[in-house]
Design a protein around this motif. Sequence first.
Motif, short mmCIF file in Angstrom:
data_model
loop_
_atom_site.label_atom_id
_atom_site.label_comp_id
_atom_site.label_asym_id
_atom_site.label_seq_id
_atom_site.Cartn_x
_atom_site.Cartn_y
_atom_site.Cartn_z
N UNK A 188 35.96 45.48 42.20
CA UNK A 188 36.54 46.21 41.19
C UNK A 188 35.15 46.19 39.94
N UNK A 189 34.82 47.12 39.54
CA UNK A 189 33.96 47.40 38.42
C UNK A 189 34.14 48.73 37.75
N UNK A 190 33.63 48.46 36.42
CA UNK A 190 33.80 49.50 35.56
C UNK A 190 33.26 50.94 36.06
N UNK A 191 33.12 51.98 35.09
CA UNK A 191 32.73 53.35 35.62
C UNK A 191 31.38 53.33 35.68
N UNK A 192 30.67 52.66 34.75
CA UNK A 192 29.23 52.76 34.48
C UNK A 192 28.56 51.91 35.81
N UNK A 193 29.18 50.67 36.26
CA UNK A 193 28.47 50.02 37.26
C UNK A 193 28.94 50.76 38.32
N UNK A 194 30.05 51.53 38.55
CA UNK A 194 30.17 51.85 39.98
C UNK A 194 29.27 53.26 40.13
N UNK A 203 40.20 42.80 30.02
CA UNK A 203 39.33 41.72 29.18
C UNK A 203 39.00 42.41 27.86
N UNK A 204 38.32 43.38 27.92
CA UNK A 204 37.63 44.34 26.95
C UNK A 204 38.58 44.81 25.96
N UNK A 205 39.84 45.21 26.59
CA UNK A 205 41.10 45.77 25.69
C UNK A 205 41.48 44.46 24.98
N UNK A 206 41.75 43.59 25.79
CA UNK A 206 42.43 42.27 25.02
C UNK A 206 41.63 41.82 23.77
N UNK A 207 40.16 42.00 24.22
CA UNK A 207 39.36 41.57 22.94
C UNK A 207 39.24 42.31 21.63
N UNK A 208 39.44 43.72 21.87
CA UNK A 208 39.35 44.67 20.89
C UNK A 208 40.65 44.71 20.23
N UNK A 209 41.75 44.43 20.93
CA UNK A 209 43.10 44.14 20.23
C UNK A 209 43.04 42.82 19.45
N UNK A 250 40.82 28.36 28.09
CA UNK A 250 40.12 29.50 28.74
C UNK A 250 38.59 29.67 28.15
N UNK A 251 37.64 29.23 28.85
CA UNK A 251 36.34 29.16 28.58
C UNK A 251 35.82 30.70 28.64
N UNK A 252 36.34 31.37 29.63
CA UNK A 252 35.86 33.04 29.62
C UNK A 252 35.99 33.75 28.51
N UNK A 253 37.11 33.39 27.61
CA UNK A 253 37.46 34.06 26.17
C UNK A 253 36.71 33.55 25.27
N UNK A 254 35.39 34.09 25.31
CA UNK A 254 34.44 33.29 24.19
C UNK A 254 34.58 33.82 22.94
N UNK A 255 34.74 35.34 22.68
CA UNK A 255 35.03 35.87 21.32
C UNK A 255 36.14 35.45 20.75
N UNK A 256 37.23 35.35 21.70
CA UNK A 256 38.45 34.96 21.03
C UNK A 256 38.59 33.66 20.27
N UNK A 257 37.98 32.48 20.96
CA UNK A 257 37.91 31.26 20.45
C UNK A 257 37.02 31.28 19.32
N UNK A 258 35.87 31.95 19.52
CA UNK A 258 35.01 31.99 18.42
C UNK A 258 35.48 32.37 17.07
#
Length: 360
Positions: free
Chosen positions: A26-32, A67-73, A128-136
């Motif tokens: 599962x990838x995004x449109x650009x990578x696909x 994840x990107x949607x969650x980050x922007x919200x 949740x170490x993958x959510x870098x910008x959230x805890x930042x």
Amino acid sequence: MTENTVSESGNKDKNPGEAADCRPLEVNIRHARVLRSALDYWHETGLLSDEQLKTLNASIRVGINWRRIIFHFTWIAVCCMIIAVGSLLCSDLIVRLMNNTPAAVKTVGAFAMAAGFICSGLVQKEKSPEYVKTYSLLLVLGCLCIASGLFCFGMALNLPEAGMVWMMMVGCFVYGAVAWLGKSGLVWLFALISFCNWLGCSSGYSFGAYWLAIKEPYRFLIFGGLLTLLSFWPVSAGILQSRDLLGTSRAYGILVSFTALWFLSIFGDSNPELFFWALVLGAGALYAIWLGVKTESRMLLGFGCAFMGMDLYTKYFEYFWDRLHVSIFFFLSGAGLLIGIKCIRKFIIDREKGRVVSDD
């Protein structure tokens, strides 16, 4: 016939174009788009059969990057909270309350809020170490509270202006430590910006000694150059990369260096000095463009193109405003760039032809 032989013969009987049952990628449109372009190229060159192409294309699934949607919200939510808190602090009741509150109480409150935000950010990082910008974001809010606490602490001690400047420097080290522990490039950027603010606000005296007559643009040039050097030197770059601070350090170092060179090319002491710094800025921008193309770094390419344009535009106003029309100046500049592009293209084509001849 042994069991291993049966399994090996069974594997040989399988069609190599048939992929094993697995979860689709599962990838995004650009990578696909990139993956399918590569598959089409391999199919056209005969490396993949029709069946293999169909199987591999079926294994690519375009999905939504939640994840990107969650980050922007999350950013939107934090902005809403900041606006809400700012509006609350600007109300008449809170303003009167803050004016009547002793500075010591405000200091303790600010540091307590800072500890809460930073601890929450570090806990979120461990969970949740993958959510870098959230805890930042939580760590940045904590650093803002630290800045407020240091200001209130200086007011409580009735420190003079020079003392408040040194309180700013103490804050820079605290922000840097938080960024180092939290592996947060966003907090590291906050620390670097704070250090530049201290560098600009300092009165020119450091521990009782004059700054060797170093003007402010030179200070920023030295700081930006050192930061850029550390981001490219393998040893220090590896250390910064281990803390996820390399990209921020490199981008900010290049930005500060180019900005300082641009100011030096405008506000120098004499025309030869202005022309010298303009040449240095142009050479640095060209090198950034070349290195950006070579390493496919959009950051270097963007900085190089932006400051090359700024350098040309400012030099026009300095040397050709009364002598040459703006259209002629930029036409000559564009023609020179096109000639350079043509020479580079000819060099690339000749090199590719030589490579083909050597391969034959």
